[in-house]
Design a protein around this motif. Sequence first.
Motif, mmCIF file in Angstrom:
data_model
loop_
_atom_site.group_PDB
_atom_site.id
_atom_site.type_symbol
_atom_site.label_atom_id
_atom_site.label_comp_id
_atom_site.label_asym_id
_atom_site.label_seq_id
_atom_site.Cartn_x
_atom_site.Cartn_y
_atom_site.Cartn_z
ATOM 1 N N THR A 30 0.874 -1.160 0.000
ATOM 2 C CA THR A 30 0.000 0.000 0.000
ATOM 3 C C THR A 30 0.916 1.216 0.000
ATOM 4 O OG1 THR A 30 -1.681 -1.174 1.270
ATOM 5 C CG2 THR A 30 -1.808 1.236 1.263
ATOM 6 N N VAL A 31 0.686 2.133 -0.941
ATOM 7 C CA VAL A 31 1.594 3.273 -1.088
ATOM 8 C C VAL A 31 0.857 4.573 -0.782
ATOM 9 C CG1 VAL A 31 3.048 4.564 -2.705
ATOM 10 C CG2 VAL A 31 2.998 2.063 -2.802
ATOM 11 N N GLU A 32 1.482 5.394 0.048
ATOM 12 C CA GLU A 32 1.039 6.764 0.316
ATOM 13 C C GLU A 32 2.146 7.668 -0.204
ATOM 14 O OE1 GLU A 32 -1.833 7.698 1.643
ATOM 15 O OE2 GLU A 32 -2.543 5.672 2.111
ATOM 16 N N LYS A 33 1.800 8.898 -0.598
ATOM 17 C CA LYS A 33 2.797 9.796 -1.179
ATOM 18 C C LYS A 33 2.764 11.162 -0.503
ATOM 19 C CE LYS A 33 0.914 9.039 -5.230
ATOM 20 N NZ LYS A 33 0.580 9.079 -6.651
ATOM 21 N N ALA A 34 3.950 11.781 -0.434
ATOM 22 C CA ALA A 34 4.082 13.155 0.059
ATOM 23 C C ALA A 34 5.121 13.856 -0.804
ATOM 24 C CB ALA A 34 4.508 13.164 1.524
ATOM 25 N N GLY A 35 4.864 15.129 -1.120
ATOM 26 C CA GLY A 35 5.734 15.882 -2.010
ATOM 27 C C GLY A 35 6.824 16.684 -1.322
ATOM 28 N N ASP A 36 6.793 16.758 0.005
ATOM 29 C CA ASP A 36 7.850 17.466 0.734
ATOM 30 C C ASP A 36 7.880 16.969 2.182
ATOM 31 O OD1 ASP A 36 6.133 19.191 2.495
ATOM 32 O OD2 ASP A 36 5.543 20.070 0.576
ATOM 33 N N GLY A 37 8.864 17.453 2.929
ATOM 34 C CA GLY A 37 9.050 16.984 4.298
ATOM 35 C C GLY A 37 7.919 17.326 5.241
ATOM 36 N N GLU A 38 7.359 18.517 5.117
ATOM 37 C CA GLU A 38 6.242 18.899 5.990
ATOM 38 C C GLU A 38 5.026 18.013 5.742
ATOM 39 O OE1 GLU A 38 5.564 23.094 5.487
ATOM 40 O OE2 GLU A 38 7.359 23.630 6.632
ATOM 41 N N GLU A 39 4.734 17.777 4.472
ATOM 42 C CA GLU A 39 3.612 16.899 4.132
ATOM 43 C C GLU A 39 3.873 15.479 4.650
ATOM 44 O OE1 GLU A 39 1.086 15.305 0.234
ATOM 45 O OE2 GLU A 39 2.723 16.720 -0.088
ATOM 46 N N ALA A 40 5.133 15.060 4.593
ATOM 47 C CA ALA A 40 5.504 13.727 5.089
ATOM 48 C C ALA A 40 5.191 13.585 6.575
ATOM 49 C CB ALA A 40 6.983 13.454 4.837
ATOM 50 N N LEU A 41 5.581 14.573 7.380
ATOM 51 C CA LEU A 41 5.326 14.507 8.819
ATOM 52 C C LEU A 41 3.826 14.492 9.112
ATOM 53 C CD1 LEU A 41 8.142 16.841 10.171
ATOM 54 C CD2 LEU A 41 8.008 14.343 10.350
ATOM 55 N N ALA A 42 3.053 15.241 8.343
ATOM 56 C CA ALA A 42 1.596 15.230 8.526
ATOM 57 C C ALA A 42 1.018 13.862 8.145
ATOM 58 C CB ALA A 42 0.945 16.332 7.688
ATOM 59 N N LYS A 43 1.488 13.291 7.041
ATOM 60 C CA LYS A 43 0.989 11.980 6.591
ATOM 61 C C LYS A 43 1.370 10.870 7.565
ATOM 62 C CE LYS A 43 -0.594 12.176 2.142
ATOM 63 N NZ LYS A 43 -1.117 11.348 1.124
ATOM 64 N N ILE A 44 2.548 10.961 8.121
ATOM 65 C CA ILE A 44 2.987 9.940 9.083
ATOM 66 C C ILE A 44 1.973 9.844 10.214
ATOM 67 C CG2 ILE A 44 4.708 9.468 10.889
ATOM 68 C CD1 ILE A 44 6.825 10.466 8.795
ATOM 69 N N GLN A 45 1.471 10.983 10.670
ATOM 70 C CA GLN A 45 0.509 10.998 11.772
ATOM 71 C C GLN A 45 -0.854 10.460 11.364
ATOM 72 O OE1 GLN A 45 0.916 15.191 12.780
ATOM 73 N NE2 GLN A 45 2.032 14.612 14.626
ATOM 74 N N THR A 46 -1.218 10.595 10.105
ATOM 75 C CA THR A 46 -2.555 10.166 9.698
ATOM 76 C C THR A 46 -2.599 8.750 9.139
ATOM 77 O OG1 THR A 46 -2.317 11.190 7.509
ATOM 78 C CG2 THR A 46 -3.360 12.516 9.235
ATOM 79 N N VAL A 47 -1.529 8.309 8.476
ATOM 80 C CA VAL A 47 -1.575 6.982 7.843
ATOM 81 C C VAL A 47 -0.728 5.933 8.556
ATOM 82 C CG1 VAL A 47 -2.087 7.971 5.578
ATOM 83 C CG2 VAL A 47 0.268 7.405 6.149
ATOM 84 N N THR A 48 0.121 6.334 9.504
ATOM 85 C CA THR A 48 0.991 5.426 10.250
ATOM 86 C C THR A 48 1.629 4.376 9.334
ATOM 87 O OG1 THR A 48 -0.420 5.764 12.178
ATOM 88 C CG2 THR A 48 1.167 3.973 12.314
ATOM 89 N N PRO A 49 2.590 4.788 8.519
ATOM 90 C CA PRO A 49 3.217 3.842 7.592
ATOM 91 C C PRO A 49 4.102 2.823 8.310
ATOM 92 C CG PRO A 49 4.380 5.932 7.553
ATOM 93 C CD PRO A 49 3.176 6.123 8.441
ATOM 94 N N ASP A 50 4.332 1.707 7.632
ATOM 95 C CA ASP A 50 5.270 0.704 8.141
ATOM 96 C C ASP A 50 6.701 1.083 7.823
ATOM 97 O OD1 ASP A 50 3.306 -1.196 9.135
ATOM 98 O OD2 ASP A 50 2.777 -1.495 7.032
ATOM 99 N N LEU A 51 6.864 1.967 6.816
ATOM 100 C CA LEU A 51 8.196 2.380 6.388
ATOM 101 C C LEU A 51 8.068 3.700 5.627
ATOM 102 C CD1 LEU A 51 11.079 0.394 5.102
ATOM 103 C CD2 LEU A 51 10.115 1.920 3.436
ATOM 104 N N VAL A 52 9.085 4.554 5.762
ATOM 105 C CA VAL A 52 9.128 5.811 5.013
ATOM 106 C C VAL A 52 10.354 5.748 4.106
ATOM 107 C CG1 VAL A 52 9.266 8.327 5.127
ATOM 108 C CG2 VAL A 52 8.052 7.069 6.922
ATOM 109 N N LEU A 53 10.107 5.906 2.807
ATOM 110 C CA LEU A 53 11.171 5.937 1.808
ATOM 111 C C LEU A 53 11.251 7.381 1.340
ATOM 112 C CD1 LEU A 53 13.013 3.970 0.088
ATOM 113 C CD2 LEU A 53 11.182 4.016 -1.598
#
Length: 191
Positions: A30-53
């Motif tokens: 399952t893939v989630e995407k973020a276009g920058d670091g701020e968006e990444a930190l927000a997505k981490i809190q909402t989707v709780t990924p198993d890994l961040v690439l």
Amino acid sequence: MKSRGKILIVDDEPINLEFFDVMLSKLGFTVEKAGDGEEALAKIQTVTPDLVLLDNLMPKLTGWEVTRTLKHDRAYRKWRDTPTIMVTAMTDVKDRIDGLEMGGDDYITKPFNFSEVLARIRAVLRSRELTRQLLRREKRIGVVESLNSSLVFFTRHVRKPITELLEMADGAKAKDPKGMKTLLDRLRKEG
């Protein structure tokens, strides 16, 4: 198809986001995407990924800053154990060391071979799962040790009164009303 895990891809280049999305989705992730670091930190809190690439060189927050925040900021302690793999064009050994010392779990330099990236993703996810299993087993062992200690405590504190009651019962005579009353009173008292 059962998901093999949720991966957050962070890159400011849309072509890289799409590439990883297509390739990893086809492999069952399952893939989630973020276009920058701020968006990444927000997505981490909402989707709780198993890994961040994540790419390192991005606007707003670099991959290093995202990793540092994720691993060391108290606001992100719930996601602190989320593994990160840095994908970057920075090839200097010092850069790799800095990324790993900030808490990154792996570091891949561009240009990369997708098979290698996939192998590293699987290795990091496998390591994370083994760590989780180990923590679950440690908790179970702690519970068993606690129960064992409680049982030992209970046994030590119950043994003496039971032994005394058995000795009184062995010594009691049915024709001795006073001795029987004492035994019955003691039994009632001990419950």
